[in-house]
Design a protein around this motif. Structure first.
Motif, PDB file in Angstrom:
ATOM      1  N   VAL A  78       0.505  -1.473  -0.008  1.00  0.00           N
ATOM      2  CA  VAL A  78      -0.191   0.335   0.201  1.00  0.00           C
ATOM      3  C   VAL A  78       1.050   1.117   0.398  1.00  0.00           C
ATOM      4  N   ILE A  79       1.688   1.063   1.159  1.00  0.00           N
ATOM      5  CA  ILE A  79       3.060   2.239   0.581  1.00  0.00           C
ATOM      6  C   ILE A  79       3.566   2.479  -0.035  1.00  0.00           C
ATOM      7  N   GLY A  80       3.979   1.601  -1.095  1.00  0.00           N
ATOM      8  CA  GLY A  80       5.103   1.562  -1.903  1.00  0.00           C
ATOM      9  C   GLY A  80       4.176   1.802  -3.817  1.00  0.00           C
ATOM     10  N   VAL A  81       2.833   1.520  -3.146  1.00  0.00           N
ATOM     11  CA  VAL A  81       2.091   1.456  -4.803  1.00  0.00           C
ATOM     12  C   VAL A  81       1.001   3.295  -4.116  1.00  0.00           C
ATOM     13  N   ARG A 137       2.012   8.604  -6.630  1.00  0.00           N
ATOM     14  CA  ARG A 137       2.522  10.435  -6.227  1.00  0.00           C
ATOM     15  C   ARG A 137       3.383  10.734  -7.306  1.00  0.00           C
ATOM     16  N   ASP A 138       4.195   9.935  -7.392  1.00  0.00           N
ATOM     17  CA  ASP A 138       5.172  10.343  -8.930  1.00  0.00           C
ATOM     18  C   ASP A 138       4.902  10.413  -9.696  1.00  0.00           C
ATOM     19  N   ILE A 139       4.552   9.737 -10.094  1.00  0.00           N
ATOM     20  CA  ILE A 139       3.142   9.871 -11.864  1.00  0.00           C
ATOM     21  C   ILE A 139       2.504  10.462 -11.874  1.00  0.00           C
ATOM     22  N   ALA A 140       1.664  11.609 -11.086  1.00  0.00           N
ATOM     23  CA  ALA A 140       0.562  12.265 -10.995  1.00  0.00           C
ATOM     24  C   ALA A 140       1.410  13.558 -10.912  1.00  0.00           C
ATOM     25  N   SER A 141       2.468  13.752 -10.314  1.00  0.00           N
ATOM     26  CA  SER A 141       3.756  14.338 -10.467  1.00  0.00           C
ATOM     27  C   SER A 141       4.685  14.723 -11.923  1.00  0.00           C
ATOM     28  N   GLY A 142       4.642  13.649 -12.757  1.00  0.00           N
ATOM     29  CA  GLY A 142       4.526  13.204 -14.232  1.00  0.00           C
ATOM     30  C   GLY A 142       6.315  12.509 -14.158  1.00  0.00           C
ATOM     31  N   SER A 143       6.575  12.003 -13.594  1.00  0.00           N
ATOM     32  CA  SER A 143       6.866  10.813 -13.541  1.00  0.00           C
ATOM     33  C   SER A 143       7.080  10.125 -14.942  1.00  0.00           C
ATOM     34  N   THR A 144       8.642   9.662 -15.248  1.00  0.00           N
ATOM     35  CA  THR A 144       8.383   8.303 -16.132  1.00  0.00           C
ATOM     36  C   THR A 144       7.466   7.149 -16.303  1.00  0.00           C
ATOM     37  N   LEU A 145       6.855   6.655 -16.761  1.00  0.00           N
ATOM     38  CA  LEU A 145       6.190   5.714 -16.346  1.00  0.00           C
ATOM     39  C   LEU A 145       6.616   4.290 -17.268  1.00  0.00           C
ATOM     40  N   TYR A 146       6.764   3.918 -16.644  1.00  0.00           N
ATOM     41  CA  TYR A 146       7.554   2.258 -16.378  1.00  0.00           C
ATOM     42  C   TYR A 146       6.229   1.034 -17.053  1.00  0.00           C
ATOM     43  N   TYR A 147       5.420   1.574 -17.645  1.00  0.00           N
ATOM     44  CA  TYR A 147       3.553   0.824 -18.287  1.00  0.00           C
ATOM     45  C   TYR A 147       3.675   1.418 -19.150  1.00  0.00           C
ATOM     46  N   ILE A 183       4.250  -2.421 -10.384  1.00  0.00           N
ATOM     47  CA  ILE A 183       4.443  -3.441  -9.261  1.00  0.00           C
ATOM     48  C   ILE A 183       4.682  -5.126  -9.930  1.00  0.00           C
ATOM     49  N   TYR A 184       3.192  -4.777 -10.456  1.00  0.00           N
ATOM     50  CA  TYR A 184       2.888  -6.280 -10.557  1.00  0.00           C
ATOM     51  C   TYR A 184       3.686  -6.581 -11.942  1.00  0.00           C
ATOM     52  N   ASN A 185       4.175  -6.093 -13.273  1.00  0.00           N
ATOM     53  CA  ASN A 185       4.920  -6.233 -14.231  1.00  0.00           C
ATOM     54  C   ASN A 185       6.394  -6.943 -13.652  1.00  0.00           C
ATOM     55  N   GLY A 186       7.136  -6.783 -12.809  1.00  0.00           N
ATOM     56  CA  GLY A 186       8.259  -6.041 -12.298  1.00  0.00           C
ATOM     57  C   GLY A 186       8.787  -4.640 -12.454  1.00  0.00           C
ATOM     58  N   SER A 187       8.215  -3.830 -12.953  1.00  0.00           N
ATOM     59  CA  SER A 187       8.985  -2.673 -13.911  1.00  0.00           C
ATOM     60  C   SER A 187       9.248  -1.728 -12.816  1.00  0.00           C
ATOM     61  N   LEU A 188       9.255  -2.065 -11.508  1.00  0.00           N
ATOM     62  CA  LEU A 188       9.299  -1.582 -10.486  1.00  0.00           C
ATOM     63  C   LEU A 188       9.220  -1.983  -9.357  1.00  0.00           C
ATOM     64  N   GLU A 189      10.047  -2.000  -8.468  1.00  0.00           N
ATOM     65  CA  GLU A 189      10.788  -2.954  -7.318  1.00  0.00           C
ATOM     66  C   GLU A 189      10.653  -2.542  -6.000  1.00  0.00           C
ATOM     67  N   ILE A 190       9.634  -2.889  -4.806  1.00  0.00           N
ATOM     68  CA  ILE A 190       9.450  -2.160  -4.041  1.00  0.00           C
ATOM     69  C   ILE A 190      10.433  -3.069  -2.923  1.00  0.00           C
ATOM     70  N   ARG A 191      10.920  -2.041  -2.231  1.00  0.00           N
ATOM     71  CA  ARG A 191      12.314  -2.591  -1.798  1.00  0.00           C
ATOM     72  C   ARG A 191      11.645  -2.484  -0.155  1.00  0.00           C
ATOM     73  N   LYS A 192      11.391  -3.619   0.498  1.00  0.00           N
ATOM     74  CA  LYS A 192      11.773  -3.080   2.033  1.00  0.00           C
ATOM     75  C   LYS A 192      12.903  -2.986   3.003  1.00  0.00           C
TER      76      LYS A 192
END
Length: 70
Positions: free
Chosen positions: A21-24, A29-39, A54-63
């Motif tokens: 939830v925190i990662g998403v 917020r990054d995407i809404a601010s204009g960050s590069t899309l990986y999807y 996140i699901y496709n592995g384009s973005l990794e959430i680090r614990k």
């Protein structure tokens, strides 16, 4: 609301619902601010795009380890 992929599916992939939830939320917020899309898809909603990344592995959430007050 996150429907596809669901929080439950992402939780199985990541391991902890809170981290998902925190990662998403941070990525949305990054995407809404204009960050590069990986999807590459039709979706316009930043939350949905973040879940797909996140699901496709384009973005990794680090614990990150959480430490208590010392």
């Amino acid at each position: 609301m996150i429907n596809n992929p669901s929080i439950e599916v992402l939780e199985k992939k990541i391991g902890m619902r809170f981290i998902v939830v925190i990662g998403v939320a941070k990525r949305a917020r990054d995407i809404a601010s204009g960050s590069t899309l990986y999807y590459k898809g039709k979706e316009k909603n930043p939350l949905t795009i973040a879940t797909h990344e996140i699901y496709n592995g384009s973005l990794e959430i680090r614990k990150e380890s959480m430490r208590g007050a010392e």
